[in-house]
Enzyme design. Structure first.
Site, PDB file in Angstrom:
ATOM      1  N   ARG A 158       6.228  -0.243  63.869  1.00 25.69           N
ATOM      2  CA  ARG A 158       5.452  -0.621  64.892  1.00 25.69           C
ATOM      3  C   ARG A 158       4.398   0.718  65.358  1.00 25.69           C
ATOM      4  O   ARG A 158       3.393   0.538  65.768  1.00 25.69           O
ATOM      5  CB  ARG A 158       6.251  -0.831  66.376  1.00 25.69           C
ATOM      6  N   LYS A 207       1.334 -14.276  61.240  1.00 24.64           N
ATOM      7  CA  LYS A 207       2.309 -13.208  60.452  1.00 24.64           C
ATOM      8  C   LYS A 207       3.657 -13.828  60.250  1.00 24.64           C
ATOM      9  O   LYS A 207       4.176 -13.695  59.220  1.00 24.64           O
ATOM     10  CB  LYS A 207       2.247 -11.704  61.116  1.00 24.64           C
ATOM     11  N   ARG A 232      -3.154 -21.350  74.285  1.00 21.97           N
ATOM     12  CA  ARG A 232      -1.798 -21.731  74.006  1.00 21.97           C
ATOM     13  C   ARG A 232      -1.539 -22.569  75.324  1.00 21.97           C
ATOM     14  O   ARG A 232      -1.713 -22.132  76.463  1.00 21.97           O
ATOM     15  CB  ARG A 232      -0.733 -20.577  74.050  1.00 21.97           C
ATOM     16  N   ARG A 287      -2.411  -7.067  75.649  1.00 21.22           N
ATOM     17  CA  ARG A 287      -1.731  -7.156  74.571  1.00 21.22           C
ATOM     18  C   ARG A 287      -2.186  -6.757  73.002  1.00 21.22           C
ATOM     19  O   ARG A 287      -1.932  -5.901  72.394  1.00 21.22           O
ATOM     20  CB  ARG A 287      -0.872  -8.466  74.229  1.00 21.22           C
ATOM     21  N   ARG A 344       0.939 -20.037  80.647  1.00 18.41           N
ATOM     22  CA  ARG A 344       1.660 -18.853  81.010  1.00 18.41           C
ATOM     23  C   ARG A 344       0.850 -17.905  81.297  1.00 18.41           C
ATOM     24  O   ARG A 344      -0.288 -17.459  80.792  1.00 18.41           O
ATOM     25  CB  ARG A 344       2.786 -18.517  80.008  1.00 18.41           C
TER      26      ARG A 344
END
Ligand SMILES: [Zn+2]
Length: 218
Positions: A88, A13, A127, A171, A160
């Protein structure tokens, strides 16, 4: 046109919003950026928002919306705006609609950048970051030349804790639970269009431009 772009973390996005903003020549407005700027400049909004942010809370919807609507009065917004990551929640969307109504405006189009959950999971949990300089890699989209080693400085790559399986799932849960309601909200207003975000960056961008041009011609 006032356009809202939403998509989960990992949907691309941010990248797409940046490209669209350049092509369409309209500013790209993210409420997080507005808050950071207001806090840096110590404006009235910034000082109010800081109280919440310092406590680790989200700023209240009416404060966020007032700040966004105020931003729309600036001259660079006269041709339109691209909202990124805002609203949101349905509550924010309602306050935004009322705020826009107050200045004789409305949202033209809400675009949902649709990426299947398993693909998001693959992108997000792929990631890796280097220990020496925090260079970012992604096993699916931008892998290092040698597994586990930074291309630039040779240091070790690690994940992480918030990029590992459980944290990523959590999430995504939050996103999907809230977003489904937002999609409904804009669907009922006949403003929702879905774009397939599971294509390469160029193809997604072309699809987005087609949707926007179709809507602005009608
Ligand atoms: Zn590095």
């Amino acid at each position: 046109m006032y356009i809202i772009l939403f998509g989960a973390q990992g949907s691309g996005k941010g990248t797409q919003a940046e490209l669209l903003s350049q092509t369409l020549g309209v500013p790209h407005i993210a409420s997080g950026d507005l808050f950071r700027k207001a806090i840096d400049e110590k404006t009235e909004f910034g000082l109010k928002a800081k109280v919440y942010i310092d406590r680790g809370e989200l700023a209240p919807d009416d404060l966020t919306v007032t700040m966004v609507v105020k931003r729309l009065e600036e001259p660079d917004c006269s041709q339109g705006v691209l909202f990124d990551g805002f609203p949101r929640t349905v509550a924010q969307a309602e306050v935004l609609d009322r705020g826009l109504q107050g200045v004789g405006k409305y949202i033209d189009l809400a675009i949902y950048l649709q990426v299947p959950r398993d693909e998001l999971l693959k992108r997000l949990s792929g990631r890796y970051i280097c220990r020496a300089n925090q260079h970012v890699y992604n096993l699916s989209t931008h892998p290092p030349k040698v597994a586990g080693v930074c291309d630039i400085d040779g240091s070790e790559l690690y994940q992480r804790s918030d990029d590992t399986g459980d944290a990523v799932q959590k999430r995504l849960d939050i996103f999907f639970n809230e977003t489904i309601r937002l999609l409904d909200y804009y669907e009922k207003q006949n403003k929702l269009v879905e774009v397939d975000g599971n294509q390469d960056i160029d193809q997604v961008q072309q699809s987005l431009l087609r949707v926007i041009r179709t809507r602005s011609a009608s």
